[in-house]
Design a protein around this motif. Structure first.
Motif, PDB file in Angstrom:
ATOM      1  N   SER A 173       8.789 -17.615  32.924  1.00 39.85           N
ATOM      2  CA  SER A 173       7.464 -17.901  33.488  1.00 39.85           C
ATOM      3  C   SER A 173       7.205 -19.408  33.560  1.00 39.85           C
ATOM      4  CB  SER A 173       6.370 -17.201  32.677  1.00 39.85           C
ATOM      5  OG  SER A 173       6.228 -17.756  31.387  1.00 39.85           O
ATOM      6  N   MET A 174       7.756 -20.170  32.611  1.00 40.54           N
ATOM      7  CA  MET A 174       7.631 -21.622  32.681  1.00 40.54           C
ATOM      8  C   MET A 174       8.321 -22.155  33.936  1.00 40.54           C
ATOM      9  SD  MET A 174       9.246 -24.622  30.240  1.00 40.54           S
ATOM     10  CE  MET A 174      10.894 -24.250  30.871  1.00 40.54           C
ATOM     11  N   ILE A 175       9.527 -21.661  34.198  1.00 37.03           N
ATOM     12  CA  ILE A 175      10.270 -22.097  35.387  1.00 37.03           C
ATOM     13  C   ILE A 175       9.467 -21.790  36.646  1.00 37.03           C
ATOM     14  CG2 ILE A 175      12.352 -21.685  36.749  1.00 37.03           C
ATOM     15  CD1 ILE A 175      12.823 -23.320  34.172  1.00 37.03           C
ATOM     16  N   ALA A 176       8.852 -20.608  36.691  1.00 40.67           N
ATOM     17  CA  ALA A 176       8.052 -20.224  37.855  1.00 40.67           C
ATOM     18  C   ALA A 176       6.819 -21.122  37.984  1.00 40.67           C
ATOM     19  CB  ALA A 176       7.640 -18.761  37.746  1.00 40.67           C
ATOM     20  N   ASP A 177       6.163 -21.416  36.864  1.00 42.20           N
ATOM     21  CA  ASP A 177       4.981 -22.279  36.912  1.00 42.20           C
ATOM     22  C   ASP A 177       5.344 -23.690  37.370  1.00 42.20           C
ATOM     23  OD1 ASP A 177       3.249 -20.291  36.054  1.00 42.20           O
ATOM     24  OD2 ASP A 177       3.342 -20.875  33.939  1.00 42.20           O
ATOM     25  N   LEU A 178       6.469 -24.208  36.884  1.00 37.66           N
ATOM     26  CA  LEU A 178       6.874 -25.565  37.257  1.00 37.66           C
ATOM     27  C   LEU A 178       7.221 -25.671  38.738  1.00 37.66           C
ATOM     28  CD1 LEU A 178       9.021 -26.592  34.150  1.00 37.66           C
ATOM     29  CD2 LEU A 178       6.777 -27.498  34.810  1.00 37.66           C
ATOM     30  N   ALA A 179       7.594 -24.563  39.353  1.00 39.04           N
ATOM     31  CA  ALA A 179       7.906 -24.579  40.792  1.00 39.04           C
ATOM     32  C   ALA A 179       6.673 -24.935  41.616  1.00 39.04           C
ATOM     33  CB  ALA A 179       8.464 -23.226  41.229  1.00 39.04           C
ATOM     34  N   GLY A 180       5.469 -24.773  41.040  1.00 44.86           N
ATOM     35  CA  GLY A 180       4.245 -25.061  41.769  1.00 44.86           C
ATOM     36  C   GLY A 180       3.585 -26.367  41.385  1.00 44.86           C
ATOM     37  N   ILE A 181       4.263 -27.188  40.564  1.00 48.14           N
ATOM     38  CA  ILE A 181       3.697 -28.460  40.105  1.00 48.14           C
ATOM     39  C   ILE A 181       4.645 -29.583  40.523  1.00 48.14           C
ATOM     40  CG2 ILE A 181       2.920 -29.804  38.118  1.00 48.14           C
ATOM     41  CD1 ILE A 181       2.493 -27.177  36.617  1.00 48.14           C
ATOM     42  N   TYR A 189      20.923 -23.760  40.231  1.00 44.03           N
ATOM     43  CA  TYR A 189      20.693 -22.730  39.208  1.00 44.03           C
ATOM     44  C   TYR A 189      19.236 -22.263  39.185  1.00 44.03           C
ATOM     45  CZ  TYR A 189      25.057 -24.922  37.930  1.00 44.03           C
ATOM     46  OH  TYR A 189      26.330 -25.432  37.983  1.00 44.03           O
ATOM     47  N   ILE A 190      18.337 -23.086  39.764  1.00 41.32           N
ATOM     48  CA  ILE A 190      16.921 -22.700  39.867  1.00 41.32           C
ATOM     49  C   ILE A 190      16.520 -22.883  41.331  1.00 41.32           C
ATOM     50  CG2 ILE A 190      14.596 -23.062  38.949  1.00 41.32           C
ATOM     51  CD1 ILE A 190      15.800 -24.481  36.558  1.00 41.32           C
ATOM     52  N   PRO A 191      16.861 -21.928  42.189  1.00 41.80           N
ATOM     53  CA  PRO A 191      16.636 -22.103  43.630  1.00 41.80           C
ATOM     54  C   PRO A 191      15.175 -22.365  43.993  1.00 41.80           C
ATOM     55  CG  PRO A 191      18.074 -20.217  43.200  1.00 41.80           C
ATOM     56  CD  PRO A 191      17.562 -20.661  41.882  1.00 41.80           C
TER      57      PRO A 191
END
Length: 424
Positions: A173-181, A104-106
């Motif tokens: 935007s949280m989901i996008a930020d977490l993709a980089g942590i 659900y969050i590729p």
């Protein structure tokens, strides 16, 4: 729906004298001593509201007395509501607990586990298995909160303002930020209180096709007539929003006259609160405001097996699954937790799908029952539900942090002491 039958404590197997003792304790030890502005306590047993007390102030600066319809920031008491909402989607066959989250969050498919370094130059290793939906619901996902302040991963959350009391951005935007942590640990290997339930809120919108806040309103709040629960307080109800305070450094303070503010610092003025307008970030982990009455309605539906007044949220078997201990090996939190902070004491306590669950009352050193489930919020609100005793307790005040005083332990001890004919 929000009508709660009231009855004498004695008719429901409780002592009115012992319950009155709790009010005296709260007034003397907390309100008169300057530790809490005011308190609201509801105790519900065997189908009746057997005790309801409201004491002290909603707003110390303006000398506004606390009333029974006060609206409180419930913060992490949002999490059980979000978790129930998600399990409604599970019941519809739209998602399964062992589904990988990256379905659900590729953009999370290649999330690594922290090894060394600091943002943006983290060193990572692959997780031992992919993060599953169940990891989000039970906080074994490898995600964290920045306020844990243990690791460089926590620091990266703080840099991005992820999971703060006043978060910026949006769920997307949280989901996008977490993709980089990177993750703190491989999913399933530890328990860490985290933004996992905010991710669950994002997934509710993604899977249902309905914005998360609207989903809660249409599927839970409106059917149960929880008219005072939402992600902001509308203008017509703003006068009912209680002020929120911070406990002064040093904890215990000397006794004072009622109404003075020693021991408390205003943290969120109800006249200028961000909760007076719709948030950009709709937090399934901590964004709701509610009343004691509304939250009791939600808890009554759970105590009744997921249904109240002809409105069914989830089935009793689903609720039984949610309130089972889901920590691997039936371990308790001390055996698995890496958290510096959580809204639960640890020994004898496991974790289900959105709730802390008592698995061994003797290890908690507090009276209670196996299978009792609970949670609380950072402003010291709390609840617990004990199916064996047909008991619900709701406590409201507005003091951050919830760890400043041992009031939850005291309330459990004193409420259980008021039971005179315990179920076997």
């Amino acid at each position: 729906m929000t009508t709660h039958n009231s009855g004498s404590p004695e008719a429901s197997g409780m002592s009115s004298v012992a319950l009155a003792r709790i009010d005296d304790h709260l007034k003397r030890r907390y309100i008169d001593a300057g530790r809490f502005p005011g308190t609201q306590l509801m105790v519900y047993r065997r189908g009746s509201l057997v005790h309801h007390s409201v004491q002290g102030f909603a707003d110390l600066e303006r000398k506004v007395r606390l009333k029974g319809d006060a609206i409180f920031r419930i913060y992490s008491m949002t999490k059980p509501i979000t978790s129930v909402a998600f399990m409604m989607l599970v019941e519809q066959g739209l998602v399964a607990l062992d589904d990988p989250v990256h379905r659900y969050i590729p953009e999370w498919k290649n999330l690594g586990v922290f090894q060394a370094g600091a943002a943006p130059a983290f060193m990572t290793r692959p997780p031992s298995r992919p993060m599953q939906i169940v990891d989000l619901l039970r906080h074994t996902s490898g995600l964290t909160y920045g306020f844990q302040q243990r690791t460089n991963v926590d620091a990266a959350y703080r840099d991005k303002r992820i999971g703060t009391l006043d978060p910026e951005g949006t769920l997307a935007s949280m989901i996008a930020d977490l993709a980089g942590i990177p993750l703190e640990f491989s999913p399933g290997e530890a328990w860490n209180y985290s933004v996992s339930t905010d991710v669950i809120g994002y997934l509710i919108g993604r899977i249902s096709g309905i914005p998360f806040d609207r989903y809660l309103k249409e599927r839970i709040f409106d059917p149960l007539e929880m008219a005072d629960t939402g992600f902001f307080v509308p203008a017509g109800k703003a006068h009912r929003l209680a002020a929120c305070y911070s406990a002064d450094a040093g904890g215990m303070v000397p006794a004072r006259s009622p109404g003075a503010t020693s021991g408390l610092t205003l943290q969120d003025d109800p006249a200028t609160s961000p909760f007076l307008s719709p948030p950009g970030f709709v937090s399934g982990g901590g964004g709701l405001c509610s009343t004691a009455t509304d939250y009791l309605t939600f808890c009554r539906a759970l105590l009744n097996g997921g249904e109240l007044g002809g409105v069914r949220l989830i089935g009793p078997k689903t609720l039984a699954l949610m309130t089972s201990n889901h920590l691997p090996g039936n371990r308790d939190l001390p055996e698995m937790s890496r958290s510096m902070f959580a809204e639960a004491t640890y020994s004898g306590i496991g974790f289900g799908l959105g709730f802390a669950v008592t698995i061994n009352p003797a290890k908690t050193l507090i009276a209670g029952s196996p299978g009792e489930y609970a949670w609380g919020g950072v402003a010291t609100t709390s609840f617990w539900i004990d199916p064996a005793e047909e008991l619900i307790a709701i406590f409201m005040t507005q003091v951050i942090p919830s760890t400043a005083y041992p009031v939850r332990r005291e309330l459990r001890t004193m409420v259980y002491a008021a039971i005179t004919d315990s179920n076997p």
